[in-house]
Scaffold this motif. Sequence first.
Motif, PDB file in Angstrom:
ATOM      1  N   LEU A   4       0.844  -1.185   0.000  1.00 24.36           N
ATOM      2  CA  LEU A   4       0.000   0.000   0.000  1.00 24.36           C
ATOM      3  C   LEU A   4       0.883   1.241   0.000  1.00 24.36           C
ATOM      4  CD1 LEU A   4      -2.661  -1.110   2.643  1.00 24.36           C
ATOM      5  CD2 LEU A   4      -2.842  -1.223   0.147  1.00 24.36           C
ATOM      6  N   THR A 176      -7.254  -3.402   1.943  1.00 26.01           N
ATOM      7  CA  THR A 176      -7.056  -4.603   1.130  1.00 26.01           C
ATOM      8  C   THR A 176      -8.362  -5.347   0.909  1.00 26.01           C
ATOM      9  OG1 THR A 176      -4.789  -4.820   1.964  1.00 26.01           O
ATOM     10  CG2 THR A 176      -5.779  -6.761   0.964  1.00 26.01           C
ATOM     11  N   GLN A 228      -4.554   2.718  -1.367  1.00 22.24           N
ATOM     12  CA  GLN A 228      -4.290   1.672  -2.345  1.00 22.24           C
ATOM     13  C   GLN A 228      -3.907   2.286  -3.687  1.00 22.24           C
ATOM     14  OE1 GLN A 228      -7.432  -1.315  -2.880  1.00 22.24           O
ATOM     15  NE2 GLN A 228      -5.787  -2.814  -2.849  1.00 22.24           N
TER      16      GLN A 228
END
Length: 373
Positions: A4, A176, A228
């Motif tokens: 990330l 995620t 992200q």
Amino acid sequence: MNSLAITGIGAVTPVGLSAVASAAAFRASISRLTSLQAGPEQGPEGAVPPRRGGRVPLEWFDGGPKDEKWPGHERFEVPLPPPEHLLIENGVERLVRLAVPAAVESVQCALGRSVPPSNWGLFLGLGREEEAGAGQRLVGAIVSVLGGFRPALAEVVAEGRAAGLAALSRAASAITDGKIAGAIVGGVDSLVRPSVYERLESDGIIRGPANERGVFPGEAAAFCILEQQPVRSMAMASLAATATGQEPTFGTENPNQAQGLSVVLRAIRSEATLSHLPLFICDLNGDRYRALEWGLAYTRVFGNLDEKPDAATSGDFWHPADCIGDCGAASGLVDFIWAVEALRKKYAIVNQVLVWGASDGGLRAAALLASQN
């Protein structure tokens, strides 16, 4: 976990009122452990030993220390009142004053504005002994200053030094899993608040004339932005792995043999497939038993890894408590923003930094950062 992006950082510490200034001071080993007494104090047996620790000079957000005039005090030999800026308030209000500028800085660093997207979350690490409702009060204060931002997900981890890194792990999992697109992650604590200082002193934790093996208390707030897909900016570094665990001997009479910390560090090593020793940044604070725990865990987990050739910092471990004292639940994110800056400015020399934290309770947590190039 897929890597990330870390796109913003913010901090206020005793040696800097921004993340960049604080990290630069850590790098230069600038220490600011000052007197915490706002005036002379007398006890039953005379003068009270001076209190020392790391105080954030928050008065500079309000224009600096005020030049207070007290005509007549010298003439009548009346002691001057302590300067107002040296008075440290108890309770959650001190945490609010620390957290708000650091949170705003991190968001502006990432976005160039102070209004985060509505699909971001907010994750906070706090101390274990905070009053009921402290987390909610802090979330509300941060939200109100970010242009009415309403986090899609808000979580508070109130478990001490490793809490910020545990909050980071939760934020990474939420991103995620697709629950949120980004997160504001922070840690804040003040061990120099009078009531907290007195509790630590009565527990024999504070360093002083009668306790040379104690620690100096401090205070700080540190925040980072985790995404992200970065909204506007290049990533400052990547979050490659996170892990949390519990020390099984906590709350028992069995000795701490670093089982929990070893499990956490082993999980990081396995997920990241480390080939050489990274740089370590941690919350070691001068306490002998914490150093023993780290020594046991390091030997078990990294004992067969070599230093990276031509990388002077490979295997080194840095700890900001040298400069600012033990800043409690802010420690993990303070370590984290220093790791980001060390990678971004390339003085880490290696391209991986492992940050770990151990709470006085059972929580253990760690994160591995990697450089972008």
